[in-house]
Write a protein that holds these residues in place. Structure first.
Motif, PDB file in Angstrom:
ATOM      1  N   ALA A 229      -1.005  -3.128   0.915  1.00 24.82           N
ATOM      2  CA  ALA A 229      -0.357  -4.191   1.701  1.00 24.82           C
ATOM      3  C   ALA A 229       1.051  -4.498   1.207  1.00 24.82           C
ATOM      4  CB  ALA A 229      -1.215  -5.459   1.658  1.00 24.82           C
ATOM      5  N   ALA A 230       1.699  -3.530   0.567  1.00 23.94           N
ATOM      6  CA  ALA A 230       2.962  -3.814  -0.115  1.00 23.94           C
ATOM      7  C   ALA A 230       4.060  -4.283   0.842  1.00 23.94           C
ATOM      8  CB  ALA A 230       3.433  -2.575  -0.874  1.00 23.94           C
ATOM      9  N   VAL A 231       4.166  -3.700   2.032  1.00 26.11           N
ATOM     10  CA  VAL A 231       5.230  -4.101   2.958  1.00 26.11           C
ATOM     11  C   VAL A 231       5.011  -5.522   3.451  1.00 26.11           C
ATOM     12  CG1 VAL A 231       6.244  -3.653   5.225  1.00 26.11           C
ATOM     13  CG2 VAL A 231       5.800  -1.763   3.671  1.00 26.11           C
ATOM     14  N   ALA A 232       3.782  -5.862   3.791  1.00 21.97           N
ATOM     15  CA  ALA A 232       3.495  -7.237   4.226  1.00 21.97           C
ATOM     16  C   ALA A 232       3.758  -8.227   3.104  1.00 21.97           C
ATOM     17  CB  ALA A 232       2.045  -7.340   4.700  1.00 21.97           C
ATOM     18  N   VAL A 233       3.386  -7.859   1.879  1.00 21.27           N
ATOM     19  CA  VAL A 233       3.640  -8.733   0.730  1.00 21.27           C
ATOM     20  C   VAL A 233       5.136  -8.909   0.510  1.00 21.27           C
ATOM     21  CG1 VAL A 233       3.402  -8.914  -1.772  1.00 21.27           C
ATOM     22  CG2 VAL A 233       1.445  -8.233  -0.388  1.00 21.27           C
ATOM     23  N   THR A 234       5.886  -7.829   0.631  1.00 19.10           N
ATOM     24  CA  THR A 234       7.342  -7.909   0.467  1.00 19.10           C
ATOM     25  C   THR A 234       7.965  -8.860   1.486  1.00 19.10           C
ATOM     26  OG1 THR A 234       7.375  -5.619  -0.324  1.00 19.10           O
ATOM     27  CG2 THR A 234       9.466  -6.552   0.389  1.00 19.10           C
ATOM     28  N   ASP A 235       7.547  -8.735   2.737  1.00 22.50           N
ATOM     29  CA  ASP A 235       8.082  -9.608   3.778  1.00 22.50           C
ATOM     30  C   ASP A 235       7.744 -11.064   3.497  1.00 22.50           C
ATOM     31  OD1 ASP A 235       9.289  -9.882   6.566  1.00 22.50           O
ATOM     32  OD2 ASP A 235       7.322 -10.817   6.861  1.00 22.50           O
ATOM     33  N   GLY A 279       8.352   3.227   3.938  1.00 22.80           N
ATOM     34  CA  GLY A 279       8.025   2.467   2.734  1.00 22.80           C
ATOM     35  C   GLY A 279       6.538   2.173   2.651  1.00 22.80           C
ATOM     36  N   SER A 280       5.939   1.830   3.797  1.00 23.83           N
ATOM     37  CA  SER A 280       4.501   1.575   3.828  1.00 23.83           C
ATOM     38  C   SER A 280       3.728   2.844   3.478  1.00 23.83           C
ATOM     39  CB  SER A 280       4.083   1.066   5.209  1.00 23.83           C
ATOM     40  OG  SER A 280       2.692   0.852   5.274  1.00 23.83           O
ATOM     41  N   PHE A 281       4.143   3.971   4.031  1.00 27.75           N
ATOM     42  CA  PHE A 281       3.470   5.232   3.732  1.00 27.75           C
ATOM     43  C   PHE A 281       3.524   5.531   2.238  1.00 27.75           C
ATOM     44  CE2 PHE A 281       3.656   9.810   2.989  1.00 27.75           C
ATOM     45  CZ  PHE A 281       2.471  10.227   3.583  1.00 27.75           C
ATOM     46  N   SER A 282       4.665   5.304   1.614  1.00 28.04           N
ATOM     47  CA  SER A 282       4.814   5.599   0.183  1.00 28.04           C
ATOM     48  C   SER A 282       3.892   4.726  -0.661  1.00 28.04           C
ATOM     49  CB  SER A 282       6.269   5.386  -0.246  1.00 28.04           C
ATOM     50  OG  SER A 282       7.143   6.223   0.490  1.00 28.04           O
ATOM     51  N   SER A 283       3.879   3.419  -0.378  1.00 25.91           N
ATOM     52  CA  SER A 283       3.044   2.510  -1.173  1.00 25.91           C
ATOM     53  C   SER A 283       1.563   2.754  -0.921  1.00 25.91           C
ATOM     54  CB  SER A 283       3.409   1.057  -0.862  1.00 25.91           C
ATOM     55  OG  SER A 283       3.110   0.724   0.481  1.00 25.91           O
ATOM     56  N   VAL A 284       1.194   3.006   0.333  1.00 21.25           N
ATOM     57  CA  VAL A 284      -0.211   3.286   0.648  1.00 21.25           C
ATOM     58  C   VAL A 284      -0.654   4.584  -0.030  1.00 21.25           C
ATOM     59  CG1 VAL A 284      -1.784   3.959   2.511  1.00 21.25           C
ATOM     60  CG2 VAL A 284      -0.283   1.978   2.787  1.00 21.25           C
ATOM     61  N   LEU A 285       0.214   5.572  -0.056  1.00 18.26           N
ATOM     62  CA  LEU A 285      -0.114   6.840  -0.714  1.00 18.26           C
ATOM     63  C   LEU A 285      -0.391   6.610  -2.203  1.00 18.26           C
ATOM     64  CD1 LEU A 285      -0.398   9.913  -0.639  1.00 18.26           C
ATOM     65  CD2 LEU A 285       2.084  10.067  -1.024  1.00 18.26           C
ATOM     66  N   VAL A 286       0.419   5.782  -2.837  1.00 12.99           N
ATOM     67  CA  VAL A 286       0.176   5.471  -4.252  1.00 12.99           C
ATOM     68  C   VAL A 286      -1.173   4.786  -4.418  1.00 12.99           C
ATOM     69  CG1 VAL A 286       0.950   4.072  -6.208  1.00 12.99           C
ATOM     70  CG2 VAL A 286       2.616   5.345  -4.861  1.00 12.99           C
ATOM     71  N   GLY A 287      -1.467   3.829  -3.533  1.00 16.16           N
ATOM     72  CA  GLY A 287      -2.752   3.145  -3.618  1.00 16.16           C
ATOM     73  C   GLY A 287      -3.931   4.089  -3.448  1.00 16.16           C
ATOM     74  N   VAL A 288      -3.830   5.015  -2.518  1.00 15.82           N
ATOM     75  CA  VAL A 288      -4.907   5.980  -2.288  1.00 15.82           C
ATOM     76  C   VAL A 288      -5.076   6.889  -3.499  1.00 15.82           C
ATOM     77  CG1 VAL A 288      -5.607   7.965  -0.897  1.00 15.82           C
ATOM     78  CG2 VAL A 288      -4.699   5.930   0.220  1.00 15.82           C
ATOM     79  N   LEU A 289      -3.975   7.368  -4.055  1.00 18.13           N
ATOM     80  CA  LEU A 289      -4.052   8.260  -5.220  1.00 18.13           C
ATOM     81  C   LEU A 289      -4.646   7.548  -6.420  1.00 18.13           C
ATOM     82  CD1 LEU A 289      -0.632  10.149  -4.954  1.00 18.13           C
ATOM     83  CD2 LEU A 289      -2.900  10.965  -4.300  1.00 18.13           C
ATOM     84  N   ALA A 299       1.386   4.024 -11.898  1.00 22.94           N
ATOM     85  CA  ALA A 299       2.160   4.319 -10.695  1.00 22.94           C
ATOM     86  C   ALA A 299       2.358   3.075  -9.838  1.00 22.94           C
ATOM     87  CB  ALA A 299       1.461   5.406  -9.879  1.00 22.94           C
ATOM     88  N   VAL A 300       1.431   2.119  -9.955  1.00 22.03           N
ATOM     89  CA  VAL A 300       1.552   0.877  -9.179  1.00 22.03           C
ATOM     90  C   VAL A 300       2.794   0.092  -9.608  1.00 22.03           C
ATOM     91  CG1 VAL A 300       0.389  -1.289  -8.592  1.00 22.03           C
ATOM     92  CG2 VAL A 300      -0.938   0.802  -8.876  1.00 22.03           C
ATOM     93  N   LEU A 301       3.205   0.259 -10.868  1.00 16.54           N
ATOM     94  CA  LEU A 301       4.398  -0.452 -11.344  1.00 16.54           C
ATOM     95  C   LEU A 301       5.639  -0.020 -10.574  1.00 16.54           C
ATOM     96  CD1 LEU A 301       3.753  -0.373 -15.204  1.00 16.54           C
ATOM     97  CD2 LEU A 301       3.376  -2.264 -13.605  1.00 16.54           C
ATOM     98  N   TRP A 302       5.689   1.242 -10.138  1.00 13.88           N
ATOM     99  CA  TRP A 302       6.814   1.698  -9.332  1.00 13.88           C
ATOM    100  C   TRP A 302       6.842   0.984  -7.988  1.00 13.88           C
ATOM    101  CZ3 TRP A 302      10.695   4.543 -11.189  1.00 13.88           C
ATOM    102  CH2 TRP A 302      10.465   5.271 -12.366  1.00 13.88           C
ATOM    103  N   VAL A 303       5.662   0.781  -7.406  1.00 12.37           N
ATOM    104  CA  VAL A 303       5.594   0.042  -6.141  1.00 12.37           C
ATOM    105  C   VAL A 303       6.018  -1.402  -6.356  1.00 12.37           C
ATOM    106  CG1 VAL A 303       4.077  -0.719  -4.277  1.00 12.37           C
ATOM    107  CG2 VAL A 303       3.767   1.555  -5.283  1.00 12.37           C
ATOM    108  N   ALA A 304       5.506  -2.033  -7.414  1.00 13.89           N
ATOM    109  CA  ALA A 304       5.874  -3.416  -7.700  1.00 13.89           C
ATOM    110  C   ALA A 304       7.371  -3.542  -7.968  1.00 13.89           C
ATOM    111  CB  ALA A 304       5.078  -3.935  -8.890  1.00 13.89           C
TER     112      ALA A 304
END
Length: 339
Positions: A229-235, A279-289, A299-304
């Motif tokens: 949910a990184a994009v929604a959280v960012t917004d 951006g959503s695809f990138s963050s979701v991909l990290v979450g899935v991996l 890797a989550v730190l890069w998203v944060a």
């Protein structure tokens, strides 16, 4: 597998047709989003919710694709939240009604036997916050639908990895229904998602993420659901900080969301949606991996870090002053249809 493909195809086509059919009734009934340069009918979300529920119910009823333990209850709770959103689209509701209704629905679906009571309460809070944050993405044409499709696919992969076949099929149906809706919502949009569709999608996706992480440790689970949910959280974070700094009410709509600020940087409406979708695809991909164990939690730190960087940079973009609000707007700034 074959049923999943057939269900997704049916959901895509039926949503595209139903959204087109609902446009005229929405215009005649005055169910419109007047925040745009032109009034936009808002029953597209109803098409997404109705088709998703019907296709999933058909799979459950025929036992071709049973939803599984707790998933049927999740779908019913999401339908109830969609009904609350539909009321908000037709009549104005105060924000506390929206929050309370979403919280009650979340309390009913969290699997406490796997999360425990403290973890369950955290999950309820996350579902409410993520649902409202996703609703905030409905400020730009095509944005909520695009992010919803990407997130649904990511959550579906996580569900499939946990052998939650019913939940995985449901998420594929949601993704297909949103894709059918996007046929009418891409700029220039002919119909909008509205509170009905945005609340339904946000609740379903955030609850599905909780389901797939139930039984895991809270820390890694929080990292995965954050990435989804990184994009929604960012917004949401951007809007809260900007309005606090400007001493403006948090629930009063304004041109200070992600899409608005990217537009002021010179991006086209389509370009801003594509960028945020990437951006959503990138963050979701990290979450899935991370969920699959194919990469470490670091890797989550890069998203944060990316979220913090985007928020800081976009906060530097000035927001134009709107017209002075009328007394009616001031008294109604706590209502649901506020931006």
């Amino acid at each position: 597998m074959l049923y999943g493909i057939a269900a997704a195809t049916a959901a895509l086509l039926c949503t595209a047709v139903l959204a087109a059919l609902l446009r005229s009734p929405a215009l005649r009934a005055g169910i419109l989003d007047r925040r745009r340069q032109r009034p936009l009918p808002l029953l597209g979300g109803l098409a997404v919710a109705v088709v998703t529920c019907l296709v999933a119910a058909a799979g459950e009823w025929t036992r071709v694709a049973p939803l599984g333990d707790g998933v049927a209850e999740l779908l019913m709770a999401a339908a109830a939240v969609a009904g609350l959103g539909l009321v908000a689209d037709v009549w104005r509701l105060r924000a506390r009604v929206l929050v309370t209704g979403t919280a009650v629905a979340a309390v009913c679906v969290v699997p406490y036997d796997e999360t425990g009571l403290p973890g369950g309460m955290l999950a309820v809070g996350w579902i409410v916050l993520a649902t409202l944050a996703f609703k905030g993405l409905d400020h730009a044409e095509g944005l909520a639908g695009t992010v919803g499709v990407v997130t649904a696919f990511g959550a579906g992969v996580c569900a499939a990895a946990e052998v939650m076949d019913g939940l995985a099929v449901l998420l594929s149906v949601v993704a297909a229904a949103l894709t059918g809706f996007l046929m009418h919502n891409w700029h220039p949009a002919r119909i909008g998602l509205g509170a009905c569709g945005s609340l339904f999608t946000g609740f379903l996706l955030s609850s599905a993420a909780v389901f797939t992480r139930a039984g895991y440790d809270i820390g890694p689970s929080a990292a995965v659901v954050f990435c989804l949910a990184a994009v929604a959280v960012t917004d949401a974070l951007l809007v809260v900080l900007a309005r606090r700094a400007a001493r403006r009410p948090l629930l009063r709509r304004g041109p200070d969301h992600l899409g608005h600020r990217l537009r002021r940087l010179g991006l086209t409406p389509q370009g801003s949606v594509v960028l945020l979708g990437a951006g959503s695809f990138s963050s979701v991909l990290v979450g899935v991996l991370v969920h699959l164990g194919w990469t470490g939690h670091g890797a989550v730190l890069w998203v944060a870090g990316g979220v913090v960087l985007v928020v800081v940079v976009l906060l530097l973009i000035p927001v134009p002053r709107g017209r002075r609000p009328s007394s009616t707007q001031v008294s109604g700034h706590l209502r649901v249809r506020s931006g």
